[in-house]
Scaffold this motif. Structure first.
Motif, PDB file in Angstrom:
ATOM      1  N   VAL A 148      41.810  -2.312  56.595  1.00  0.00           N
ATOM      2  CA  VAL A 148      42.297  -3.764  56.711  1.00  0.00           C
ATOM      3  C   VAL A 148      43.544  -3.971  56.601  1.00  0.00           C
ATOM      4  CG1 VAL A 148      42.432  -5.634  55.915  1.00  0.00           C
ATOM      5  CG2 VAL A 148      40.779  -5.030  56.012  1.00  0.00           C
ATOM      6  N   TYR A 149      44.125  -2.527  55.797  1.00  0.00           N
ATOM      7  CA  TYR A 149      45.451  -2.356  54.975  1.00  0.00           C
ATOM      8  C   TYR A 149      46.331  -2.356  56.426  1.00  0.00           C
ATOM      9  CZ  TYR A 149      49.740  -1.222  52.443  1.00  0.00           C
ATOM     10  OH  TYR A 149      51.209  -1.131  52.603  1.00  0.00           O
ATOM     11  N   SER A 150      45.941  -1.113  56.936  1.00  0.00           N
ATOM     12  CA  SER A 150      46.522  -0.715  58.202  1.00  0.00           C
ATOM     13  C   SER A 150      46.711  -1.566  59.706  1.00  0.00           C
ATOM     14  CB  SER A 150      46.531   1.073  58.746  1.00  0.00           C
ATOM     15  OG  SER A 150      44.206   0.820  58.593  1.00  0.00           O
ATOM     16  N   SER A 151      45.740  -2.026  59.358  1.00  0.00           N
ATOM     17  CA  SER A 151      45.760  -3.342  60.520  1.00  0.00           C
ATOM     18  C   SER A 151      46.641  -4.107  60.044  1.00  0.00           C
ATOM     19  CB  SER A 151      44.304  -4.197  60.574  1.00  0.00           C
ATOM     20  OG  SER A 151      43.455  -3.030  60.737  1.00  0.00           O
ATOM     21  N   VAL A 152      46.501  -4.193  58.960  1.00  0.00           N
ATOM     22  CA  VAL A 152      47.763  -5.880  58.629  1.00  0.00           C
ATOM     23  C   VAL A 152      49.405  -4.903  59.123  1.00  0.00           C
ATOM     24  CG1 VAL A 152      48.491  -7.462  56.731  1.00  0.00           C
ATOM     25  CG2 VAL A 152      45.968  -7.136  57.125  1.00  0.00           C
ATOM     26  N   ALA A 153      49.351  -4.485  58.519  1.00  0.00           N
ATOM     27  CA  ALA A 153      50.782  -3.433  58.376  1.00  0.00           C
ATOM     28  C   ALA A 153      50.969  -3.737  60.186  1.00  0.00           C
ATOM     29  CB  ALA A 153      50.442  -2.341  58.020  1.00  0.00           C
ATOM     30  N   VAL A 154      50.573  -3.396  60.782  1.00  0.00           N
ATOM     31  CA  VAL A 154      50.681  -3.398  62.756  1.00  0.00           C
ATOM     32  C   VAL A 154      50.843  -4.502  63.211  1.00  0.00           C
ATOM     33  CG1 VAL A 154      50.018  -2.589  64.350  1.00  0.00           C
ATOM     34  CG2 VAL A 154      49.703  -1.143  63.042  1.00  0.00           C
ATOM     35  N   MET A 155      50.100  -5.783  62.326  1.00  0.00           N
ATOM     36  CA  MET A 155      49.582  -6.571  62.690  1.00  0.00           C
ATOM     37  C   MET A 155      50.641  -7.788  62.308  1.00  0.00           C
ATOM     38  SD  MET A 155      45.835  -7.892  63.393  1.00  0.00           S
ATOM     39  CE  MET A 155      45.663  -8.341  61.914  1.00  0.00           C
ATOM     40  N   ASP A 156      51.361  -7.501  60.862  1.00  0.00           N
ATOM     41  CA  ASP A 156      52.063  -8.459  60.802  1.00  0.00           C
ATOM     42  C   ASP A 156      53.645  -8.874  61.239  1.00  0.00           C
ATOM     43  OD1 ASP A 156      54.112  -8.624  57.817  1.00  0.00           O
ATOM     44  OD2 ASP A 156      52.413 -10.010  58.024  1.00  0.00           O
ATOM     45  N   PRO A 157      54.213  -7.933  61.976  1.00  0.00           N
ATOM     46  CA  PRO A 157      55.723  -7.829  62.518  1.00  0.00           C
ATOM     47  C   PRO A 157      55.835  -9.505  63.719  1.00  0.00           C
ATOM     48  CG  PRO A 157      55.194  -5.679  62.330  1.00  0.00           C
ATOM     49  CD  PRO A 157      53.948  -6.519  61.289  1.00  0.00           C
ATOM     50  N   LEU A 175      51.044 -12.239  56.186  1.00  0.00           N
ATOM     51  CA  LEU A 175      50.068 -11.621  55.465  1.00  0.00           C
ATOM     52  C   LEU A 175      50.168 -10.120  55.061  1.00  0.00           C
ATOM     53  CD1 LEU A 175      47.920 -12.866  57.458  1.00  0.00           C
ATOM     54  CD2 LEU A 175      48.414 -10.808  58.928  1.00  0.00           C
ATOM     55  N   LEU A 176      51.061  -9.556  55.430  1.00  0.00           N
ATOM     56  CA  LEU A 176      51.161  -8.127  54.576  1.00  0.00           C
ATOM     57  C   LEU A 176      51.312  -8.152  53.033  1.00  0.00           C
ATOM     58  CD1 LEU A 176      51.038  -5.275  54.897  1.00  0.00           C
ATOM     59  CD2 LEU A 176      53.644  -4.831  55.699  1.00  0.00           C
ATOM     60  N   GLU A 177      52.384  -8.880  52.941  1.00  0.00           N
ATOM     61  CA  GLU A 177      52.664  -9.800  51.791  1.00  0.00           C
ATOM     62  C   GLU A 177      51.692  -9.964  50.353  1.00  0.00           C
ATOM     63  OE1 GLU A 177      55.619 -12.228  51.403  1.00  0.00           O
ATOM     64  OE2 GLU A 177      55.063 -12.624  48.985  1.00  0.00           O
ATOM     65  N   TYR A 178      51.187 -11.312  51.081  1.00  0.00           N
ATOM     66  CA  TYR A 178      49.904 -11.352  50.863  1.00  0.00           C
ATOM     67  C   TYR A 178      48.690 -10.289  50.510  1.00  0.00           C
ATOM     68  CZ  TYR A 178      45.281 -14.013  50.969  1.00  0.00           C
ATOM     69  OH  TYR A 178      44.190 -14.693  49.800  1.00  0.00           O
ATOM     70  N   PHE A 179      48.870  -9.477  50.919  1.00  0.00           N
ATOM     71  CA  PHE A 179      47.022  -8.103  50.804  1.00  0.00           C
ATOM     72  C   PHE A 179      48.070  -7.354  49.586  1.00  0.00           C
ATOM     73  CE2 PHE A 179      44.712  -8.897  54.566  1.00  0.00           C
ATOM     74  CZ  PHE A 179      43.793  -9.171  54.001  1.00  0.00           C
ATOM     75  N   ILE A 180      49.826  -6.880  49.543  1.00  0.00           N
ATOM     76  CA  ILE A 180      50.036  -6.331  48.490  1.00  0.00           C
ATOM     77  C   ILE A 180      49.460  -6.668  47.006  1.00  0.00           C
ATOM     78  CG2 ILE A 180      52.370  -5.364  48.163  1.00  0.00           C
ATOM     79  CD1 ILE A 180      52.686  -4.936  51.124  1.00  0.00           C
ATOM     80  N   ARG A 181      49.775  -7.937  47.069  1.00  0.00           N
ATOM     81  CA  ARG A 181      50.412  -8.528  46.273  1.00  0.00           C
ATOM     82  C   ARG A 181      48.184  -9.625  45.523  1.00  0.00           C
ATOM     83  NH1 ARG A 181      51.076 -14.262  46.076  1.00  0.00           N
ATOM     84  NH2 ARG A 181      52.349 -13.698  48.503  1.00  0.00           N
ATOM     85  N   ASN A 182      47.553  -9.054  46.153  1.00  0.00           N
ATOM     86  CA  ASN A 182      46.575  -9.632  46.104  1.00  0.00           C
ATOM     87  C   ASN A 182      45.367  -9.105  45.443  1.00  0.00           C
ATOM     88  OD1 ASN A 182      46.777 -12.477  45.277  1.00  0.00           O
ATOM     89  ND2 ASN A 182      47.063 -12.651  47.310  1.00  0.00           N
ATOM     90  N   TRP A 183      45.816  -7.230  46.381  1.00  0.00           N
ATOM     91  CA  TRP A 183      44.813  -6.043  46.896  1.00  0.00           C
ATOM     92  C   TRP A 183      43.470  -6.019  46.136  1.00  0.00           C
ATOM     93  CZ3 TRP A 183      43.737  -2.143  44.416  1.00  0.00           C
ATOM     94  CH2 TRP A 183      44.620  -1.245  43.221  1.00  0.00           C
ATOM     95  N   TYR A 184      44.471  -6.482  44.400  1.00  0.00           N
ATOM     96  CA  TYR A 184      42.988  -5.499  43.956  1.00  0.00           C
ATOM     97  C   TYR A 184      42.149  -6.568  43.396  1.00  0.00           C
ATOM     98  CZ  TYR A 184      46.399  -7.832  40.809  1.00  0.00           C
ATOM     99  OH  TYR A 184      47.705  -9.634  40.877  1.00  0.00           O
TER     100      TYR A 184
END
Ligand SMILES: Nc1ncnc2c1ncn2[C@@H]1O[C@H](COP(=O)(O)OP(=O)(O)O)[C@@H](O)[C@H]1O
Ligand SMILES: [Mg+2]
Lengths: 303, 226
Positions: free
Chosen positions: A244-253, A266-275
């Motif tokens: 999910v993280y790598s897909s989001v990293a690709v898709m975000d831009p 999106l990426l920021e959302y995952f980075i901030r809330n991943w735990y």
């Protein structure tokens, strides 16, 4: 303590010895988690898309050309005073004419007919933006106020509301479909975990028999199965997180490009809330797996 | 050491395991239980370590009434009784050493103690050199000696062996019986289930004969009849 460590050791041994079984189980769990995460991403993107469209909804209020300027500014001031109104742009008659000519600069016929009319047929216009799509009915009502009503020629609602409705209904439908799919996958995953434990018990029945005859406690016989199911959850969530993280990293831009360079976050959302996101998934998955494991042990582990 | 009082064991629906068994095995005894197939020898053995529960009667082991022993307490009993059983084999994917250590590991014995005990019991069965072999690299007799070694790790007061020589030739049979005798001489009570005439006759110990689930004879220094 020793016993706990040994139960963990046994669990890892079981996991490794039935590698293919473990792989299938983990794959299925990953698949289930992926649907849930796709659903979450969709939710995130859709709400961004709706916000994006909502920002662009506006009502154009056309006044009669003869309307006095102070009445226009009065109306603008009144609208600005409303809590629902984000912005009011005042377009004077001259400005309206200039914009119209610009817009149709290439169209001889229109420009010609404009000439034929002579003078400036455009009245002043107020372009009103609200905070949300839901605010417009109120604003339109407010403009029906007798104070302004007679000066207003026409109110024109830009068609973004259609788009928002379409985004809403599409995401609602996808979301429903996704939830049903998640539920089905979760059910299958539960059955697979159940079956995996059943097979593991079957494979280890000799070992379990020996354990019991040499005086292993029931807790010790059961613990490795429960720990193994914890390992399944851990691996599944870890794999899912990586995917999910790598897909989001690709898709975000790409999403950002779609929304005119405005970040979807999106990426920021995952980075901030991943735990929180993956922790929750781990907890829920573990609970479900444990239940499946316990049912399987109850049924097949004679103790 | 082992007391059976009016023990009946009926398997569902209506199969007699043992019937009306009264039995007292004293500490340090070596008792052979003989009889034809299906006469309840294994049932009798299983009742001793709570693998089966009696339908009626009373059983005590080492002064502990295990008639209605709780699930929770069974592991405690199992650590006081060594078991060598027909269908109680070695784990093929573990070495001799690991098989023996396994019995201690699952009982929560500290690693240091395991490293002490395993070589000791392997020495008793004379396999100290073969600890890193896998079961299939051993003869039948050697395998059975590993099983005996495993049953000894908790230093049991009682050893129950159900047909430990069932699949062995004469020489290996003698090896195992000699081993059981040696264990008995160290003070462990041995209960041996067998249908091997020569074994019983050579032992010159107490023999209990079962027929149709009932004890039909019980003699000190007995011989195999039937
Ligand atoms: N788990 C069981 N369920 C039903 N019947 C059994 C079970 N175990 C043994 N029996 C029956 O009890 C009788 C005694 O069996 P067993 O004690 O194994 O005899 P032996 O060891 O002398 O051959 C036999 O008739 C056998 O079929
Ligand atoms: Mg038998």
């Amino acid at each position: 303590m020793i016993t706990a460590l040994r139960a963990v050791k046994f669990a890892f041994q079981n996991f490794g010895r039935n590698f293919w079984l473990s792989l299938i189980t983990v794959s299925m769990l990953v698949l289930t988690l992926l649907t849930v995460n796709v659903l979450m991403v969709l939710q995130q993107v859709a709400s961004k898309a709706i916000a994006f469209a909502e920002e662009r909804i506006e009502v154009s209020v056309y006044f009669y050309p003869a309307t006095a300027e102070e009445r226009i500014t009065g109306a603008a001031g009144y609208l600005r005073g409303l809590p629902q109104v984000r912005d009011v742009e005042v377009i004077t008659s001259d400005e309206a004419l200039r914009r119209f000519s610009d817009r149709h600069a290439a169209d001889e016929a229109i420009l010609q007919s404009l000439d034929e009319v002579g003078g400036n047929p455009f009245g002043p216009t107020l372009v009103v933006k609200a905070y949300g799509a839901d605010d417009f009915p109120f604003i339109l009502d407010a403009l029906d106020n007798p104070q302004f009503r007679n000066d207003i020629r026409e109110k024109d609602f830009s068609s973004f509301e259609d788009i928002i409705d379409r985004i809403r209904s599409t995401t609602d439908r996808i979301q429903l479909f996704g939830m049903v799919l998640s539920a089905i996958f979760l059910l299958i995953a539960t059955l697979i975990v159940f079956n995996t434990v059943r097979i593991a018990i079957f494979i280890h029945r000799e070992e379990i028999g020996i354990m019991k005859l040499v005086g292993a406690t029931n807790a010790f016989v059961r613990a490795p199965f429960l720990i193994e199911c914890l390992i399944y959850s851990l691996f599944s969530v870890a794999f899912t997180a990586v995917i999910v993280y790598s897909s989001v990293a690709v898709m975000d831009p790409k999403f950002s490009a779609f929304f005119g360079g405005e970040s979807v976050g999106l990426l920021e959302y995952f980075i901030r809330n991943w735990y929180w996101i993956f922790g929750m998934q781990f907890v829920i998955l573990t609970i479900i797996n444990m239940l499946a494991t316990m049912v399987a042990m109850r049924k097949y582990l004679r103790v | 050491m082992i007391h059976f009082k009016n023990i009946n064991k009926t398997y569902s629906p209506n199969i007699v395991g043992v019937r009306n068994v009264n039995l007292h095995i004293r500490p340090g005894e070596f008792v052979s239980i003989v009889g034809q197939s299906g006469t309840g020898k294994s049932t009798l053995a299983k009742l001793m370590f709570a693998e089966e529960r009696p339908t009626s009667g009373q059983i005590a082991v080492g002064g502990w009434d295990i008639t209605r022993i709780r699930e929770h307490d069974v592991p405690l009993l199992r650590r006081q009784i060594g078991v060598v059983f027909q269908d109680f084999k070695l784990l093929v994917r573990r070495t001799v050493y690991e098989n023996v250590a396994f019995a201690l590991e699952v009982a929560g014995t500290p690693a240091r103690r395991i490293r002490e005990v395993v070589p000791q019991v392997l020495k008793i069965v004379n396999l100290q050199e073969k600890g890193d072999r896998y079961p299939k690299q051993l003869s039948g007799g050697e395998q059975q000696r590993v099983v005996v070694a495993r049953s000894l790790v908790h230093r049991p007061k009682i050893l129950v062996a159900d047909e430990p020589t069932g699949n062995l030739d004469t020489i290996h049979t003698r090896e195992i019986i000699d081993l059981l005798r040696k264990i008995n001489e160290f003070g462990t009570t041995v209960v041996l289930v067998t249908h091997n005439r020569e074994v019983v006759n050579a032992l010159k110990k107490r023999v209990i004969t079962l027929e149709g689930g009932e004890i039909t004879s019980d003699v000190e220094e007995g011989r195999y009849k039937l």
